[in-house]
Design a protein around this motif. Structure first.
Motif, PDB file in Angstrom:
ATOM      1  N   ALA A   8       0.842  -1.202   0.000  1.00 16.27           N
ATOM      2  CA  ALA A   8       0.000   0.000   0.000  1.00 16.27           C
ATOM      3  C   ALA A   8       0.876   1.249   0.000  1.00 16.27           C
ATOM      4  O   ALA A   8       0.573   2.218  -0.693  1.00 16.27           O
ATOM      5  CB  ALA A   8      -0.923  -0.010   1.210  1.00 16.27           C
TER       6      ALA A   8
ATOM      7  N   ALA B 139       2.347   1.696  -3.368  1.00 16.69           N
ATOM      8  CA  ALA B 139       1.341   2.257  -4.263  1.00 16.69           C
ATOM      9  C   ALA B 139       1.168   3.747  -4.038  1.00 16.69           C
ATOM     10  O   ALA B 139       0.778   4.483  -4.942  1.00 16.69           O
ATOM     11  CB  ALA B 139       0.009   1.535  -4.067  1.00 16.69           C
ATOM     12  N   ALA B 140       1.458   4.213  -2.816  1.00 17.39           N
ATOM     13  CA  ALA B 140       1.291   5.629  -2.508  1.00 17.39           C
ATOM     14  C   ALA B 140       2.547   6.424  -2.849  1.00 17.39           C
ATOM     15  O   ALA B 140       2.618   7.620  -2.565  1.00 17.39           O
ATOM     16  CB  ALA B 140       0.952   5.811  -1.030  1.00 17.39           C
TER      17      ALA B 140
ATOM     18  N   ASP C 218      -1.306   2.148 -11.499  1.00 18.10           N
ATOM     19  CA  ASP C 218      -0.428   2.759 -10.517  1.00 18.10           C
ATOM     20  C   ASP C 218       1.025   2.352 -10.754  1.00 18.10           C
ATOM     21  O   ASP C 218       1.890   2.562  -9.917  1.00 18.10           O
ATOM     22  CB  ASP C 218      -0.865   2.337  -9.103  1.00 18.10           C
TER      23      ASP C 218
ATOM     24  N   VAL D 226      -1.625   9.318  -7.225  1.00 10.20           N
ATOM     25  CA  VAL D 226      -2.675   8.322  -7.417  1.00 10.20           C
ATOM     26  C   VAL D 226      -2.907   7.613  -6.080  1.00 10.20           C
ATOM     27  O   VAL D 226      -2.030   6.898  -5.594  1.00 10.20           O
ATOM     28  CB  VAL D 226      -2.267   7.287  -8.488  1.00 10.20           C
TER      29      VAL D 226
ATOM     30  N   MET E 121      -4.689   4.863  -3.567  1.00 10.00           N
ATOM     31  CA  MET E 121      -5.212   3.518  -3.794  1.00 10.00           C
ATOM     32  C   MET E 121      -5.757   2.965  -2.493  1.00 10.00           C
ATOM     33  O   MET E 121      -5.123   3.084  -1.444  1.00 10.00           O
ATOM     34  CB  MET E 121      -4.079   2.630  -4.320  1.00 10.00           C
TER      35      MET E 121
ATOM     36  N   PHE F 101      -7.827  -0.600  -0.735  1.00 11.78           N
ATOM     37  CA  PHE F 101      -7.810  -2.039  -0.975  1.00 11.78           C
ATOM     38  C   PHE F 101      -8.937  -2.744  -0.231  1.00 11.78           C
ATOM     39  O   PHE F 101      -9.457  -2.228   0.766  1.00 11.78           O
ATOM     40  CB  PHE F 101      -6.480  -2.635  -0.503  1.00 11.78           C
TER      41      PHE F 101
ATOM     42  N   ARG G 176      -5.866   8.134   4.408  1.00 10.91           N
ATOM     43  CA  ARG G 176      -4.454   7.983   4.019  1.00 10.91           C
ATOM     44  C   ARG G 176      -4.270   8.347   2.555  1.00 10.91           C
ATOM     45  O   ARG G 176      -3.311   9.017   2.174  1.00 10.91           O
ATOM     46  CB  ARG G 176      -3.992   6.538   4.281  1.00 10.91           C
TER      47      ARG G 176
END
Ligand code: ADP
Ligand code: MG
Lengths: 551, 276
Positions: free
Chosen positions: A160, A163-164, B52, B84, B86, B88, B161
């Motif tokens: 995660a 991805a950020a 991404d 971008v 994301m 989940f 976040r």
């Protein structure tokens, strides 16, 4: 075919163990003689006594300081080593190999050898060689366990953050490290326990503290033995007490239950009535807007975390002060030569034959002790297993015997160390065999208890006696794990016999001691360490092969 | 006409012998809320991961915010990922950290060097994090451990976040698949609200037709890695979607063996509606 070869290998190793006992002149009459000798020493020595309180406090402080700082150094270095070693965090494949290699090498070089080798670079009596020796040697275990923990984390949060837009280092510190922090602390505390036990032996390499005081006392034969035994008892108590402390910390701080069967952990478990560790809910609700929410409320968990952090800082600072670290004691111009002196490996004035002969003695001590442990462990371990012992009382008695064997070796080892010089390799064999029963006996008992009960029940139904049931159903199924566990014992025995040899001046340890104290002979240390590593790897290879054959 | 925010052209992705995506074309305009619909294994996650830069296509090209992902150097790719957001299915928070620490990690792409602990972030970012938490309605949970929150709350922390990134695009991979209906509703409503207020472009995968109809402006249907449906949700009902799916399913089943024909079927039954 494979099975046949496997059986052959097991028989050969057993035969080698028995042969080792005979070539080491091991006989029960010798043991009896040395026991009589020990008894004589006991009558001649001063009464068992402790150093004056002030001295004792200083020695305890010095020992703890050195062990804390050494373990801390290893803990910190282990973070980058684990970072590059773990498959899911390493920046590059080749770094992974480097990281794992650092782990293997640091684990292979005994801390005693390092302490001896560093003694040149530092003023006499400095605590730095001990700190460095513990610090370097402990990297192996801590970084390996830490890297394994990193590989077992939940990868989701890490991905995660990737991805950020996070970098690899950011991923590590924000998503990986918080997940493995508890296991890192637990590993470090565990290693601290081991290092504290090992500090008795480091004393023999001149590292100050209780171990050194014990060595000095024992050098005064036979009167000093009383003082020596007193210090040995202090070391033993210190080990048990700090094991209780570290288990308690792990329990309360990390929610990890005390496991294992060493004496300290058992006491913790008994004292806490075996309740599982509890985690209190944390957090609170700040009222009134974003600005107000900037102030973090003083919740219980925050107070607790800060107190632990503060306590840790105090312990480290105190250790720095107690260990009397003084960098002016470093002879800087010796640092680089000391490091360089280990390469290339060489034989010095010896022949490879000399070294191999010495290695053989060490391996014989390891195998001989393992065979003795094996025989005793099968008896004690079987009777400690629920499904073999005739009743609960017998099982309880033998479980207790195993706990004592496991809990006591620090002291027993220390006492045997005294006699080793006089007794030679037999004392090493006895010391190792004694500790080995505690380890192997427990593994035997556990592996028997883990066997599914079906076959025993079938035999009982068919009217078989207890003995028949054991021989026909329990024993054959327990053998594969017995073989694996025995080889594990041989493996740890080889490392331990090397260190005992350093103290007792026999086997490969004899050459290690001589070579590590002289700068120009350090190439030999490298040769000897490589030989030990190869031997251990060979044993591990045989163990892996046999596991496959007997699966 | 402005350039599309996302432009996927002819993307095929193979994992060994598995073909996860098959010549996918997709253009998403600024401010659209696109729902990727498809069963498990149809390639939704793989497609989102391509957007991404977490996967590289075996063939074809992906452009995001006007940048060709294949041409980006690592630092530039990280900067792009920073724009971008994301979220989940399993939230992917660090359970042992506090809620606000989790939110702050969304700002990492803008910061140099690693961070550990609240104190390592500047005050301005902490204020921003709290503002986002207030927006998702969780200001009162700021200092709780993330793993003590309910699933719906954790997903809202994950949204905060993502907001911390100041994103232009929000990718959501089955964001409500592990939530109860009430929390799902709350989370989807939040995503729509944010999209409307901030002018965010959203690509969200779902596997339930009803949710897709409720929350999407446009539905892109995936089947075995190929786009088989691409239409606005205006005036569309469940039966129509199912019908299209059913037709594709039947035809595909018959013609599976012949790959070229599969392509024809896919093209023939797709309701193309590229421009909105
Ligand atoms: N990393 C991977 N390695 C191998 N196969 C993968 C990988 N990721 C996805 N796949 C395969 O690609 C196909 C599409 O998967 P995915 O995109 O996860 O589908 P969805 O998200 O729609 O359930 C599946 O067959 C899956 O097994
Ligand atoms: Mg998926």
């Amino acid at each position: 075919m494979g099975r046949l070869a496997g059986h052959g290998a097991v028989l050969v190793m057993l035969a080698f163990g028995v042969y080792s006992l005979t070539t080491l002149d091991f006989s029960w009459s010798d043991v009896a003689t040395s026991v009589r000798q020990a008894a004589k020493v006991f009558t001649l020595m001063d009464p068992v006594s402790l150093p004056p309180p002030g001295d004792l406090a200083y020695l305890i402080g010095l020992t703890l300081g050195i062990v804390v700082l050494g373990t801390l150094v290893a803990a910190l270095i282990s973070i980058p080593v684990a970072y590059v070693s773990a498959e899911n965090t390493t920046p590059a494949g080749w770094l992974r190999v480097v990281g794992r290699a650092i782990g293997v090498v640091t684990r292979a070089v005994p801390d005693v050898v390092l302490a001896l080798a560093f003694s040149l670079t530092f003023a006499l009596g400095s605590s730095l060689p001990g700190i460095l020796a513990i610090g370097i040697h402990s990297i192996g275990m801590i970084s390996k366990l830490f890297a394994d923990a990193v590989e077992q984390i939940d990868r989701g949060p890490q991905l995660a953050l990737r991805a950020a837009g996070g970098s690899r280092a950011q991923e590590f510190w924000s998503a990986v490290f918080p997940q493995v922090l508890p296991s890192w602390i637990a590993t470090v505390l565990h290693r601290f326990d081991i290092n504290l036990r090992g500090s008795a032996i480091l004393g023999y390499a001149g590292v100050g503290g209780l171990g050194y005081a014990m060595k000095v006392a024992f050098a005064d034969f036979p009167q000093g033995y009383g003082r020596g035994l007193g210090i040995a008892a202090v070391i033993f108590v210190l080990c048990v007490v700090l094991e209780i402390v570290s288990s308690t910390i792990r329990r309360n701080l990390l929610g990890i239950d005390a496991v294992g069967n060493s004496l300290g952990r058992r006491i913790v478990r008994t004292a806490t009535g075996n309740r599982p560790a509890r985690r209190r809910p944390s957090g609170g609700a700040p009222a009134g807007g974003v600005e107000a929410a900037l102030r973090r409320p003083w919740t219980r968990s925050r107070v607790r975390d800060l107190s632990w952090t503060g306590a840790a800082v105090v312990v480290v600072v105190a250790s720095y002060w107690l260990a009397d670290v003084d960098f002016s004691q470093v002879t800087w111009q010796y640092v680089l030569p000391t490091v360089q002196s280990f390469w290339p490996p060489n034989l010095g004035s010896h022949t490879l034959g000399d070294f191999l002969q010495a290695l053989l003695v060490t391996v014989e001590v390891a195998f001989g002790a393992a065979v003795l442990s094996l025989v005793l462990s099968v008896v004690v371990g079987s009777l400690a297993a629920r499904n073999v012992a005739p009743n609960g009382a017998v099982r309880g008695v033998f479980r207790t015997i195993l706990v004592i064997f496991r809990g006591v070796p620090e002291l027993v080892l220390a006492i045997f160390l005294i006699m080793i010089t006089g007794l030679g390799d037999q004392a090493g064999v006895v010391a190792l065999a004694f500790g080995g029963v505690g380890l192997l006996g427990k593994l035997v008992a556990d592996s028997f208890e883990e066997l599914p009960p079906g076959p025993e029940r079938a035999l009982t139904a068919a009217g078989a006696t207890r003995g028949q049931r054991f021989l026909a159903a329990t024993w054959p199924r327990g053998v594969p794990s017995l073989i694996g566990n025995s080889l594990y014992l041989v493996d740890t025995n080889i490392r331990a016999a090397t260190v005992l040899g350093i103290v007792g001046g026999s086997g490969i340890g004899f050459y290690l001691t001589n070579a590590s104290t002289v700068l120009t002979l350090h190439g030999q240390v490298t040769t000897l360490v490589i030989m030990v590593v190869l031997t251990v790897l060979a044993v591990e290879g045989i163990a892996a092969w046999l596991r496959r054959v007997f699966r | 006409m402005t350039a599309p925010v996302v432009s996927v052209s002819g993307v095929t992705k193979e994992f060994g012998t598995t073909r996860a995506l098959h010549e996918v074309d997709l253009r998403v305009e600024q401010g659209e809320v696109v729902v990727l619909l498809g069963r498990s294994g149809s390639g939704k996650s793989t497609l989102l991961r391509h957007l991404d830069g977490l996967e590289r296509p075996s063939a074809g090209a992906v452009e995001v915010l006007g940048e060709d992902l294949a041409a980006l150097r690592p630092a530039a790719l990280r900067a792009l990922r920073g724009r971008v957001g994301m979220i989940f299915q399993r939230f992917e928070l660090v359970g042992s950290l506090t809620v606000v620490e989790n939110v702050l990690t969304g700002a990492l792409a803008r910061l140099r060097g690693p961070r550990l602990g609240l104190w390592s972030y500047p005050r301005s970012l902490k204020l921003a994090a709290l503002t986002h938490l207030e927006r998702v309605g969780l200001l009162d949970k700021t200092y709780q451990r993330a793993d003590q929150l309910s699933g719906g709350e954790q997903q809202r922390v994950a949204i905060a976040r993502a907001l911390m990134q100041d994103p232009r695009i929000l990718l959501a991979d089955e964001p409500v698949a592990s939530l109860d209906p009430e929390s799902s509703d709350q989370v989807m409503r939040l995503i729509r609200e944010i999209a409307a207020d901030d002018g965010l472009t959203v690509v969200c995968s779902l596997h339930q037709v009803d949710l897709a109809l409720d929350w999407g402006d446009r539905i892109v249907g995936l089947r075995r890695g190929a786009v088989v449906l691409d239409t606005t949700t205006d005036g569309l009902n469940r039966a129509q979607v199912m019908e299209i799916y059913g037709r594709v399913a039947a035809s595909t089943a018959e013609l599976m063996a012949i790959e070229t024909e599969l392509g024809d079927v896919v093209a023939g039954t797709t309701v193309r509606d590229g421009q909105t």
